[in-house]
Design a protein around this motif. Sequence first.
Motif, PDB file in Angstrom:
ATOM      1  N   ARG A  23       0.862  -1.179   0.000  1.00 11.04           N
ATOM      2  CA  ARG A  23       0.000   0.000   0.000  1.00 11.04           C
ATOM      3  C   ARG A  23       0.899   1.229   0.000  1.00 11.04           C
ATOM      4  O   ARG A  23       2.011   1.191   0.557  1.00 11.04           O
ATOM      5  N   HIS A  46       2.392  -8.326   6.600  1.00  4.66           N
ATOM      6  CA  HIS A  46       1.206  -8.613   5.785  1.00  4.66           C
ATOM      7  C   HIS A  46       1.038 -10.118   5.551  1.00  4.66           C
ATOM      8  O   HIS A  46      -0.073 -10.647   5.573  1.00  4.66           O
ATOM      9  N   ARG A  90      -2.245 -12.351   6.286  1.00  4.91           N
ATOM     10  CA  ARG A  90      -2.944 -13.125   5.256  1.00  4.91           C
ATOM     11  C   ARG A  90      -3.068 -14.587   5.674  1.00  4.91           C
ATOM     12  O   ARG A  90      -4.057 -15.239   5.360  1.00  4.91           O
ATOM     13  N   CYS A 117      -9.604  -9.085  -1.434  1.00  5.99           N
ATOM     14  CA  CYS A 117     -10.339  -9.051  -0.168  1.00  5.99           C
ATOM     15  C   CYS A 117     -10.377 -10.427   0.494  1.00  5.99           C
ATOM     16  O   CYS A 117     -10.919 -11.377  -0.081  1.00  5.99           O
TER      17      CYS A 117
HETATM   18  C1  HEM Z   1     -19.315  -6.826  -0.475  1.00  5.56           C
HETATM   19  C2  HEM Z   1     -18.415  -6.851   0.477  1.00  5.56           C
HETATM   20  C3  HEM Z   1     -16.957  -6.486   0.307  1.00  5.56           C
HETATM   21  C4  HEM Z   1     -16.327  -5.839  -0.718  1.00  5.56           C
HETATM   22  C5  HEM Z   1     -16.937  -5.305  -1.997  1.00  5.56           C
HETATM   23  C6  HEM Z   1     -14.922  -5.744  -0.372  1.00  5.56           C
HETATM   24  C7  HEM Z   1     -13.947  -5.178  -1.190  1.00  5.56           C
HETATM   25  C8  HEM Z   1     -12.612  -5.093  -0.855  1.00  5.56           C
HETATM   26  C9  HEM Z   1     -11.594  -4.501  -1.695  1.00  5.56           C
HETATM   27  C10 HEM Z   1     -11.816  -3.892  -3.075  1.00  5.56           C
HETATM   28  C11 HEM Z   1     -10.416  -4.597  -1.048  1.00  5.56           C
HETATM   29  C12 HEM Z   1      -9.049  -4.106  -1.547  1.00  5.56           C
HETATM   30  C13 HEM Z   1      -8.416  -5.166  -2.427  1.00  5.56           C
HETATM   31  C14 HEM Z   1      -7.122  -4.731  -3.067  1.00  5.56           C
HETATM   32  O1  HEM Z   1      -6.416  -3.906  -2.516  1.00  5.56           O
HETATM   33  O2  HEM Z   1      -6.787  -5.226  -4.166  1.00  5.56           O
HETATM   34  C15 HEM Z   1     -10.678  -5.230   0.232  1.00  5.56           C
HETATM   35  C16 HEM Z   1      -9.721  -5.473   1.188  1.00  5.56           C
HETATM   36  C17 HEM Z   1     -10.001  -6.011   2.418  1.00  5.56           C
HETATM   37  N1  HEM Z   1     -11.211  -6.508   2.861  1.00  5.56           N
HETATM   38 FE1  HEM Z   1     -12.950  -6.510   1.839  1.00  5.56          FE
HETATM   39  N2  HEM Z   1     -14.730  -6.310   0.857  1.00  5.56           N
HETATM   40  C18 HEM Z   1     -15.942  -6.786   1.310  1.00  5.56           C
HETATM   41  C19 HEM Z   1     -16.185  -7.461   2.495  1.00  5.56           C
HETATM   42  C20 HEM Z   1     -15.238  -7.761   3.433  1.00  5.56           C
HETATM   43  C21 HEM Z   1     -15.471  -8.530   4.640  1.00  5.56           C
HETATM   44  C22 HEM Z   1     -16.816  -9.179   5.011  1.00  5.56           C
HETATM   45  C23 HEM Z   1     -14.293  -8.550   5.341  1.00  5.56           C
HETATM   46  C24 HEM Z   1     -13.971  -9.210   6.644  1.00  5.56           C
HETATM   47  C25 HEM Z   1     -14.819  -9.520   7.592  1.00  5.56           C
HETATM   48  C26 HEM Z   1     -13.313  -7.806   4.562  1.00  5.56           C
HETATM   49  C27 HEM Z   1     -12.009  -7.583   4.931  1.00  5.56           C
HETATM   50  C28 HEM Z   1     -11.050  -6.977   4.148  1.00  5.56           C
HETATM   51  C29 HEM Z   1      -9.660  -6.777   4.563  1.00  5.56           C
HETATM   52  C30 HEM Z   1      -9.050  -7.162   5.928  1.00  5.56           C
HETATM   53  C31 HEM Z   1      -9.008  -6.170   3.482  1.00  5.56           C
HETATM   54  C32 HEM Z   1      -7.537  -5.746   3.396  1.00  5.56           C
HETATM   55  C33 HEM Z   1      -6.751  -6.831   2.668  1.00  5.56           C
HETATM   56  C34 HEM Z   1      -5.297  -6.482   2.472  1.00  5.56           C
HETATM   57  O3  HEM Z   1      -4.940  -5.313   2.419  1.00  5.56           O
HETATM   58  O4  HEM Z   1      -4.523  -7.444   2.325  1.00  5.56           O
HETATM   59  N3  HEM Z   1     -13.921  -7.347   3.419  1.00  5.56           N
HETATM   60  N4  HEM Z   1     -12.028  -5.536   0.311  1.00  5.56           N
END
Ligand code: HEM
Length: 512
Positions: A101, A126, A130, A444
Amino acid sequence: MDTWRPSFASVAVLGLGLLVLRSIVRTLRPSLFPPGPPRLPIIGNLHQIPRTAPHIRFTEWNRTYGEVVGLLVFGQPALVLGSHRAVREILEKRAATSSLRPRLVMVEDVCQIGKFASLNSDMDLHKHYRRMFAHALGSRAVQTYWPIQMREMRRAVLEMLGATDDAAWLVCVKRAVASITSQIVYAYDAKTEDDAFIAKVTRILRSVEKTARPGEYIVEGLTFLKQLPTWFPGAGFKREGLRIKQDCRWLIDEPYDDVKQKLVAGEAAPCFVSNLLQDESGHFIADMEEEERVKWAAGVLFGGGTDTTVAAIQMFLVAMLLFPNVQKNAQAEMDRVIGKDRLPSLEDRELLPYCSALLQETLRWNPVVPLCIPHVLTQDEPYDGYVLPRGSIVIANSWALARDPAVYPDPEAFKPERFLAPDGKTLTSGEDGREVFGFGRRVCPGNYLAEASLFAFVCTFIWAANLTGSPEWDGAVPEFEGGIVNRPIHIPADIRPRTSHSQSLLKSTVLE
Ligand code: HEM
């Protein structure tokens, strides 16, 4: 002899001078930088990036300048990726150099909250996160949460049937989604919509989201301002940062300590935190370093999972308003497969291909995260004859991908059928509307959990309720708002039970 001591003013002038110089040099970028809209000296493209709905402008630029658009803001290069090919090539095949990031001053230096997994730019840390997420939120692991998700979503639909308008539905949906997350992460059950813990956590995470919002704080451009003392006029961002830092410490310590105490007393229910802290025979296994990692990993799950899932449910409701035939087709499938005498559940998903495709189409048609959270390039990367410079911020334009007519013909139309094989019984392989969950090593980690929550809601709603436009609705497409998360401002609709029998069966199931 007097020695020269730098005053704040001299540091500020020097800092500003260097910044201007850097901006001028970088504005004159060599032609190997990908094309983009013409820029002004120093500020570059800043004035052309709208604060609301930037994905729409970015999509126009992707259509005009190509699948990788080059932007500059105060000399900082940024790349907008607007095709599946660009995203695959840059964020997936070259994940080793495109998964960090951007380092944000507000996040890292002022608030010191860079340990949140979604914000952190330390690759070793990270990897730990993960592993934890894969363990607790992988496709098989999430099946253990299905009963919680079904219970909460059934309750949400039942409550919505008794609520008057979309503001009241939102309260029901938010409570259900927050309660799912708090039960899974801390085994904490939020029973009422005004639960004090959930309200506090939600407020804190709003301010965390703000710290990462592009253009929100001037200190990201004028980084030397971080040296200002907290009391200095104009240093409000530092006082705000201190408050956010203290709030986040509370957020990661308080609920964690509660689980730990219960664990030590042998009373902890299974959840993300307790599962990571004990071995198979229930012995506490984490050292201090690991405890700290578990705390930050748990804390971020609220932020990532709540607003996004709630917004996706709102998008589903908007789709039901605008495309009544789709709602009818889904109800017909539900009646044929499940019937009137029992409620559907997550176990039925494969038996309900049209409803599953309807969920995929909801995620594609109006992505709730239209611009993926930014990544950064850690080395120069060649691409199609250009050089994508090290340090560039990389933004995947999920909106453009989801609207690419070559991949999704007639992209404005809402057609669940696009995800169904010709037999109408199975989902197609290939692009599946999941661009909204991001890419590469940052994809995600909550995507299986999110999809299960969404399907639990969709199948219960289709079985039990019917949505129609309210008398005030003039047939117009609702307006949308949002920073990182895109959501409808108002849904002019009424929700009624499909039959009195379905309502009483739903009620008795929820009250069981
Ligand atoms: C419709 C529901 C959701 C959408 C559309 C969504 C979308 C996203 C997106 C676009 C990212 C960034 C990905 C990237 O940087 O390439 C992300 C990261 C993340 N999401 Fe979700 N998310 C959703 C639900 C959730 C749920 C339910 C959780 C956990 C309970 C969650 C936890 C996380 C975490 C911890 C990250 C950071 C991952 C990282 O930086 O390695 N998300 N999400």
